[in-house]
Scaffold this motif. Structure first.
Motif, short mmCIF file in Angstrom:
data_model
loop_
_atom_site.label_atom_id
_atom_site.label_comp_id
_atom_site.label_asym_id
_atom_site.label_seq_id
_atom_site.Cartn_x
_atom_site.Cartn_y
_atom_site.Cartn_z
N LYS A 43 1.34 -1.07 0.22
CA LYS A 43 0.36 -0.12 0.39
C LYS A 43 0.91 1.26 -0.10
N ILE A 44 0.81 2.44 -1.22
CA ILE A 44 2.16 2.47 -0.85
C ILE A 44 1.08 4.37 -0.66
N ARG A 45 1.81 4.94 -0.12
CA ARG A 45 1.21 6.39 0.88
C ARG A 45 1.88 7.28 -0.36
N THR A 46 0.21 8.54 -0.68
CA THR A 46 0.26 9.55 -1.65
C THR A 46 0.24 10.25 -1.11
N VAL A 47 -1.25 11.57 -1.61
CA VAL A 47 -1.14 12.37 -0.53
C VAL A 47 -2.71 12.42 -0.29
N PRO A 48 -2.70 14.24 0.15
CA PRO A 48 -4.06 14.30 0.68
C PRO A 48 -5.18 14.66 0.01
N PRO A 49 -5.96 13.50 -0.41
CA PRO A 49 -7.75 13.48 -1.18
C PRO A 49 -7.75 15.02 -1.99
N ASP A 50 -7.90 16.19 -1.31
CA ASP A 50 -7.72 17.61 -1.34
C ASP A 50 -6.60 18.32 -2.31
N SER A 51 -5.30 17.60 -2.55
CA SER A 51 -4.45 17.83 -3.62
C SER A 51 -4.83 17.50 -4.76
N VAL A 52 -5.41 15.68 -4.97
CA VAL A 52 -5.31 15.87 -6.47
C VAL A 52 -6.48 16.33 -7.07
N PRO A 53 -6.10 17.63 -8.30
CA PRO A 53 -7.08 18.52 -8.77
C PRO A 53 -8.35 17.39 -9.95
N GLU A 54 -9.04 18.53 -10.29
CA GLU A 54 -10.04 17.84 -11.27
C GLU A 54 -10.19 17.86 -12.63
N GLU A 55 -8.62 18.27 -12.68
CA GLU A 55 -7.94 18.50 -14.21
C GLU A 55 -6.47 17.75 -14.75
N GLY A 56 -6.46 16.77 -15.10
CA GLY A 56 -5.15 16.40 -15.14
C GLY A 56 -5.04 15.18 -14.55
N ALA A 57 -3.66 14.85 -14.31
CA ALA A 57 -3.37 13.83 -13.94
C ALA A 57 -2.58 13.73 -12.34
N VAL A 58 -2.32 12.63 -11.86
CA VAL A 58 -0.87 13.01 -10.32
C VAL A 58 -0.27 11.99 -10.81
N GLU A 59 1.02 11.71 -10.76
CA GLU A 59 1.48 10.31 -11.16
C GLU A 59 2.45 10.41 -10.37
N VAL A 60 1.35 9.01 -9.30
CA VAL A 60 2.85 7.84 -9.05
C VAL A 60 3.59 7.03 -8.89
N SER A 61 5.00 7.67 -9.56
CA SER A 61 5.96 6.41 -10.00
C SER A 61 6.09 5.12 -9.32
N VAL A 62 5.92 5.27 -8.09
CA VAL A 62 6.49 4.27 -7.36
C VAL A 62 5.29 2.91 -7.31
N ALA A 63 4.15 3.73 -7.25
CA ALA A 63 2.38 3.18 -7.26
C ALA A 63 2.44 2.75 -8.75
N ARG A 64 3.20 3.01 -9.67
CA ARG A 64 2.55 2.81 -10.93
C ARG A 64 1.53 3.23 -11.54
N SER A 65 1.81 4.25 -10.75
CA SER A 65 -0.21 5.11 -11.10
C SER A 65 -1.06 6.22 -11.13
N TYR A 66 -1.29 6.65 -11.88
CA TYR A 66 -2.37 8.19 -11.72
C TYR A 66 -3.28 7.82 -10.95
N LEU A 67 -3.36 9.28 -9.83
CA LEU A 67 -4.54 9.29 -8.78
C LEU A 67 -5.40 10.61 -10.13
N VAL A 68 -6.45 10.29 -10.45
CA VAL A 68 -7.14 11.20 -10.46
C VAL A 68 -8.63 11.78 -10.20
#
Ligand code: FES
Length: 167
Positions: A43-68
């Motif tokens: 389980k990869i710790r990332t950022v608070p939910p309110d720091s994921v913007p409603e546009e674009g995508a936040v790359e989380v390399s260690v999780a090989r994922s994007y938060l949207v």
């Protein structure tokens, strides 16, 4: 006396075998158990939910994922293409995920818009921890939705990155 000695040696070897078996089990458990809280598979710790913007995508390399953030719903999309596994980048100019390998295009929610992928982008479950941060469960993968699924209606923002545009 000789018998006693033999018995002692037998006991010694039995004890040794138990020790070796125990060590083997321990090593196996150590190799297979989840890798703490840092690497892919954990389980990869990332950022608070309110720091994921409603546009674009936040790359989380260690999780090989994007938060949207899809209309207030934060999700973690796997960057591994559901066609043949290439890493799918987010194209800033179009606002879509565009696979450079064979051209699959996904909207920001991970729905398949075009290309050879058999489904939308796969997803990892997330949870918000006691510390208020999002944890991405990279040990669990939920298959993306079938072709034809369009959960959002976001037209392309601009030029594609894989068709001559610039990301
Ligand atoms: S690996 Fe992405 S379209 Fe083929």
């Amino acid at each position: 006396m000789a018998m006693d000695r033999r018995q002692v040696l037998t006991r010694f070897w039995q004890f040794g075998i138990v020790l070796v078996a125990g060590a083997g089990l321990w090593t196996t458990w150590d190799l297979l158990r989840p890798t703490g809280a840092s690497g892919f598979g954990a389980k990869i710790r990332t950022v608070p939910p309110d720091s994921v913007p409603e546009e674009g995508a936040v790359e989380v390399s260690v999780a090989r994922s994007y938060l949207v953030n899809i209309e207030g719903d934060v999700r973690a999309l796997s960057w591994k293409c559901t066609h043949l596994g290439c890493r799918v980048p987010f194209c800033e100019s179009s606002g879509r995920f565009e696979c450079p390998c064979h051209g699959s295009v996904f909207n920001r929610a991970g729905d398949l818009l075009s290309g050879p992928s058999p489904r939308g982008m796969d997803e990892h479950p997330i949870e918000v921890g006691d510390d208020g941060l999002i944890y991405i469960d990279t040990g669990t993968t939920v298959e993306g939705p079938p072709p034809g699924t369009e959960t959002i209606d976001e037209p392309a923002l601009g030029p594609s990155c894989t068709e001559g545009g610039h990301g």
